[in-house]
Design an enzyme around this catalytic site. Structure first.
Site, PDB file in Angstrom:
ATOM      1  N   THR A  44       0.730  -1.164   0.001  1.00 20.78           N
ATOM      2  CA  THR A  44      -0.243  -0.083  -0.052  1.00 20.78           C
ATOM      3  C   THR A  44       0.944   1.116   0.011  1.00 20.78           C
ATOM      4  O   THR A  44       1.982   1.198   0.753  1.00 20.78           O
ATOM      5  CB  THR A  44      -1.042  -0.044   1.087  1.00 20.78           C
ATOM      6  OG1 THR A  44      -1.822   1.177   1.288  1.00 20.78           O
ATOM      7  CG2 THR A  44      -0.305  -0.163   2.474  1.00 20.78           C
TER       8      THR A  44
ATOM      9  N   GLU B  61      -4.589  -3.026   4.712  1.00 20.44           N
ATOM     10  CA  GLU B  61      -4.069  -3.687   6.025  1.00 20.44           C
ATOM     11  C   GLU B  61      -5.298  -4.439   6.605  1.00 20.44           C
ATOM     12  O   GLU B  61      -4.950  -5.188   7.507  1.00 20.44           O
ATOM     13  CB  GLU B  61      -3.653  -2.671   6.867  1.00 20.44           C
ATOM     14  CG  GLU B  61      -2.659  -1.989   6.626  1.00 20.44           C
ATOM     15  CD  GLU B  61      -2.706  -0.476   5.694  1.00 20.44           C
ATOM     16  OE1 GLU B  61      -3.577  -0.509   4.865  1.00 20.44           O
ATOM     17  OE2 GLU B  61      -1.733   0.485   5.654  1.00 20.44           O
TER      18      GLU B  61
ATOM     19  N   LYS C 255      -6.534  10.327  -2.140  1.00 17.97           N
ATOM     20  CA  LYS C 255      -6.951   9.128  -2.908  1.00 17.97           C
ATOM     21  C   LYS C 255      -7.863   9.569  -4.218  1.00 17.97           C
ATOM     22  O   LYS C 255      -8.706  10.365  -4.117  1.00 17.97           O
ATOM     23  CB  LYS C 255      -7.790   8.194  -2.135  1.00 17.97           C
ATOM     24  CG  LYS C 255      -7.976   6.706  -2.691  1.00 17.97           C
ATOM     25  CD  LYS C 255      -8.441   5.798  -1.751  1.00 17.97           C
ATOM     26  CE  LYS C 255      -7.780   4.618  -1.734  1.00 17.97           C
ATOM     27  NZ  LYS C 255      -8.482   3.681  -1.099  1.00 17.97           N
TER      28      LYS C 255
ATOM     29  N   TRP D 118      -3.806   5.766  -4.570  1.00 23.10           N
ATOM     30  CA  TRP D 118      -3.064   6.861  -3.597  1.00 23.10           C
ATOM     31  C   TRP D 118      -2.146   7.594  -4.408  1.00 23.10           C
ATOM     32  O   TRP D 118      -1.340   7.130  -5.256  1.00 23.10           O
ATOM     33  CB  TRP D 118      -2.249   5.911  -2.588  1.00 23.10           C
ATOM     34  CG  TRP D 118      -3.078   5.353  -1.460  1.00 23.10           C
ATOM     35  CD1 TRP D 118      -3.153   4.009  -1.440  1.00 23.10           C
ATOM     36  CD2 TRP D 118      -4.196   5.862  -0.826  1.00 23.10           C
ATOM     37  NE1 TRP D 118      -4.013   3.775  -0.388  1.00 23.10           N
ATOM     38  CE2 TRP D 118      -4.846   4.892   0.156  1.00 23.10           C
ATOM     39  CE3 TRP D 118      -4.546   7.280  -0.249  1.00 23.10           C
ATOM     40  CZ2 TRP D 118      -5.486   5.183   1.076  1.00 23.10           C
ATOM     41  CZ3 TRP D 118      -5.325   7.485   0.575  1.00 23.10           C
ATOM     42  CH2 TRP D 118      -6.147   6.292   1.358  1.00 23.10           C
TER      43      TRP D 118
HETATM   44  P1  AMP Z   1      -6.594   0.934   0.468  1.00 23.99           P
HETATM   45  O1  AMP Z   1      -5.524   0.557   1.476  1.00 23.99           O
HETATM   46  O2  AMP Z   1      -6.007   1.523  -0.763  1.00 23.99           O
HETATM   47  O3  AMP Z   1      -7.710   0.244   0.295  1.00 23.99           O
HETATM   48  O4  AMP Z   1      -7.110   2.315   1.243  1.00 23.99           O
HETATM   49  C1  AMP Z   1      -8.080   2.370   2.335  1.00 23.99           C
HETATM   50  C2  AMP Z   1      -8.402   3.635   2.649  1.00 23.99           C
HETATM   51  O5  AMP Z   1      -9.195   4.167   1.482  1.00 23.99           O
HETATM   52  C3  AMP Z   1      -9.062   3.909   4.084  1.00 23.99           C
HETATM   53  O6  AMP Z   1      -8.494   3.994   5.206  1.00 23.99           O
HETATM   54  C4  AMP Z   1      -9.959   5.075   3.784  1.00 23.99           C
HETATM   55  O7  AMP Z   1      -9.005   6.209   3.746  1.00 23.99           O
HETATM   56  C5  AMP Z   1     -10.001   4.911   2.181  1.00 23.99           C
HETATM   57  N1  AMP Z   1     -11.306   4.298   2.014  1.00 23.99           N
HETATM   58  C6  AMP Z   1     -11.653   3.193   1.577  1.00 23.99           C
HETATM   59  N2  AMP Z   1     -13.236   3.026   1.357  1.00 23.99           N
HETATM   60  C7  AMP Z   1     -13.612   4.184   2.004  1.00 23.99           C
HETATM   61  C8  AMP Z   1     -15.148   4.503   1.889  1.00 23.99           C
HETATM   62  N3  AMP Z   1     -16.029   3.665   1.641  1.00 23.99           N
HETATM   63  N4  AMP Z   1     -15.293   5.876   2.272  1.00 23.99           N
HETATM   64  C9  AMP Z   1     -14.264   6.749   2.481  1.00 23.99           C
HETATM   65  N5  AMP Z   1     -12.974   6.342   2.472  1.00 23.99           N
HETATM   66  C10 AMP Z   1     -12.717   5.161   2.194  1.00 23.99           C
END
Ligand code: AMP
Length: 547
Positions: free
Chosen positions: A186, A331, A444, A449
């Site tokens: 990540t 994670e 994001k 990211w």
């Molecule tokens: P990732 O590790 O790339 O899946 O990113 C995870 C992060 O994406 C989370 O900690 C949030 O900051 C953001 N995220 C994921 N799903 C949502 C959602 N439904 N609403 C808002 N933020 C989200």
């Protein structure tokens, strides 16, 4: 006293074996890079995965070795998931949207010994091959008659020829369920990308949890099309969930535009899909323009970024499709919470139901969560107290691969570790969590990211820049885009375009800030750190050019 039940390890190979034995004629359909639609069954998939596992064993892959992929969603990728994981090696799915230098860094950090790729990504492979001396073979996932040639890649192998060298008599081994099965980096943290290393146990438990009716919910009556890529946290677990319940799987390959996805929905009678908000914008625009309907689609999971409320409404009111808004993280394998209605909500007026569905949702059994203040004290679940969101559970990381970044956990009075998500949230009295902000310093965009710190460091390297900060600002298509805020050095000239040009070639194109704002000073905290919350307030009314 110990229980007296069988010690059968939870291994991902058992999922595919189950599908082959009990849903053997259920189809796995893939749109291929070759241009056609490929279809076979779970029985075929399991046989080919075993042959592949044997072939990899013969080429020296051993328990714990990492085999990487740079690939779209497709049957060969699925076979790699099971062959590599099932033999006790580790499938490392790489995000091809990263800058090639970052990909090379990740390959070397992971210690990948082999890398399988869709030929779409040949240019990336050619760029990184000289930088990755540890990779022994580069496996092109394509029919042998389309095998590419390249003088830039040392050992270029064909996937199908490799698979053929394996025996179909190979038998899935049994080993410790805590063994690693998957690795996913990540870049949603500060510093270098960090690897989440999933175990067989965590992946099987996550698949069980994800398949629960109030989670993603899946059954043998479903036809599942994961738009979310298999390089994004294992397509949210769907390549494990679908065979576990015996659902038909449809893989969209490289064509993720609205028209191509819609065509597969209709021809394959898809009931269920999953993806980040940005892809659904394309699909909804296509359907609207064509005046089309969804004949079979019942529901879609939307997550990875906040799902816009209007999208939930459009799907439900205009097309009769339920949106399941989900929140999770790399994670967390990734599922944490999902917004589904409960019995007590069924008689509420639609507007109140919509408010519940807009939240990030309720945890699935297996995940626990809490919100805490700066002192680490748990805050009330009153729907208004804002705190840092912490989680724990059997499919949540306890540390990153190779201990990168040190111990990430925070410990409570009982000494139990909690993973800080970097999200700021409220939790209401019924246990529905809602994200309100992010404390981590990343942006994001379209579900991917962008590191604000990397962009800041590059800006500061420009001789005319005294200080720089990057924040995410709202964007209707990409959710967030980076805005660069700059303090110029006294007495020097610097334009927006000069500064943006300075980034070219240094970062992936889609990382380029959308705009630059020059300011006299950037707010700093007591320790000299940029106060991003203050900056975000300062630019609350800012709109990107052209919006
Ligand atoms: P990732 O590790 O790339 O899946 O990113 C995870 C992060 O994406 C989370 O900690 C949030 O900051 C953001 N995220 C994921 N799903 C949502 C959602 N439904 N609403 C808002 N933020 C989200």
């Amino acid at each position: 006293m110990q229980g007296l039940m069988m010690e059968m390890p939870l291994l991902i190979s058992s999922i595919l074996q189950h599908a082959a034995r009990h849903h053997g004629d259920t189809e796995v359909v893939s749109r291929r890079i070759e241009g056609d639609i490929h279809r076979y069954t779970y029985l075929d998939c399991e046989r080919r995965a075993r042959r592949l596992a044997d072939a990899l064993t013969k080429s020296g892959v051993a328990m714990g070795d990492r085999v990487a992929t740079l690939a779209w969603n497709g049957y060969r990728h699925m076979e790699l998931y099971y062959a590599v994981g099932g033999m006790g090696a580790v499938i490392h799915t790489i995000n091809p949207r990263l800058h090639p230098e970052q990909i090379a860094w990740i390959v070397n950090h992971a210690g990948d010994r082999h890398l399988a790729f869709d030929i779409t990504f040949l240019p990336i492979v050619e760029a990184i091959a000289p930088l990755c001396p540890g990779v022994e073979s580069w496996i092109a996932m394509i029919d042998p008659d389309r095998q590419p040639v390249s003088d830039k890649i040392g050992s270029l192998v064909n996937f199908e020829r490799l698979l053929k060298s394996g025996s179909p008599d190979w038998v899935w081994p049994e080993f410790d369920e805590r063994s690693a099965v998957g690795l996913c980096y990540t870049s949603g943290t500060t510093g270098n990308p960090k690897g989440a290393l999933y175990s067989h146990r965590s992946s099987v438990l996550h698949a069980f949890g994800a398949a629960l009716p109030d989670a993603m919910g899946a059954s043998a009556r479903d036809v599942i099309l994961p738009v979310v890529p298999m390089f994004h946290v294992n397509a949210w677990g769907l390549p494990y969930v679908a065979p576990l319940v015996g659902a038909k799987l449809v893989f969209p390959g490289a064509q993720l535009d609205g028209a191509s996805i819609y065509e597969l929905f209709e021809t394959e009678k898809v009931t269920y899909s999953a993806g980040v908000p940005t892809v659904w914008l394309g699909l909804l625009a296509h359907v609207k323009q064509k005046g089309a309907r969804f004949s079979t689609l019942e529901r879609t999971v939307i997550g990875g970024s906040a799902c816009p409320p209007a999208m939930i409404r459009t799907f439900r009111d205009d097309y009769g499709v339920d949106v399941i808004h989900a929140w999770g993280m790399t994670e967390m394998s990734p599922l944490g919470t999902l917004a589904r209605l409960q019995n007590r909500h069924l008689d509420l007026p639609p507007e109140q139901q919509q408010k519940i569905l807009e939240k990030q949702g309720h945890v699935i059994f297996g995940v626990d969560m809490k919100i805490v203040n700066d002192e680490g004290e748990a805050l009330a679940w009153d729907g208004s107290s804002l705190g840092d969101l912490l989680v724990r559970g059997p499919w949540v990381v306890r540390e990153y691969f190779k201990g990168e970044g040190g111990d990430p956990l925070r410990y409570d009075a009982q000494g139990r570790g909690w993973f800080p998500t970097g999200d700021v949230a409220t939790i209401d009295p019924q246990g529905y969590m809602q994200i309100t902000d992010r404390s981590k310093d990343v942006i994001k965009s379209g579900g991917e990211w962008i590191s604000s710190i990397d962009l800041e460091n590059l800006a500061i390297a420009h001789p005319a820049v005294a200080n720089a900060a990057v924040i995410g600002v709202p964007h209707p298509k990409w959710d967030e885009r980076p805005l660069l805020i700059v303090v110029k050095r006294a007495g020097v000239e610097l334009t927006r375009d000069e500064l943006l040009k300075f980034y070219e070639g240094k970062v992936a194109k889609w990382w380029l800030p959308d705009d630059v704002q020059f300011v006299d000073s950037i707010p700093l905290g007591a320790t000299g750190k940029i106060l991003k919350t203050r900056l975000r307030e300062q630019f609350a009314d800012y709109r990107l050019p052209g919006l």
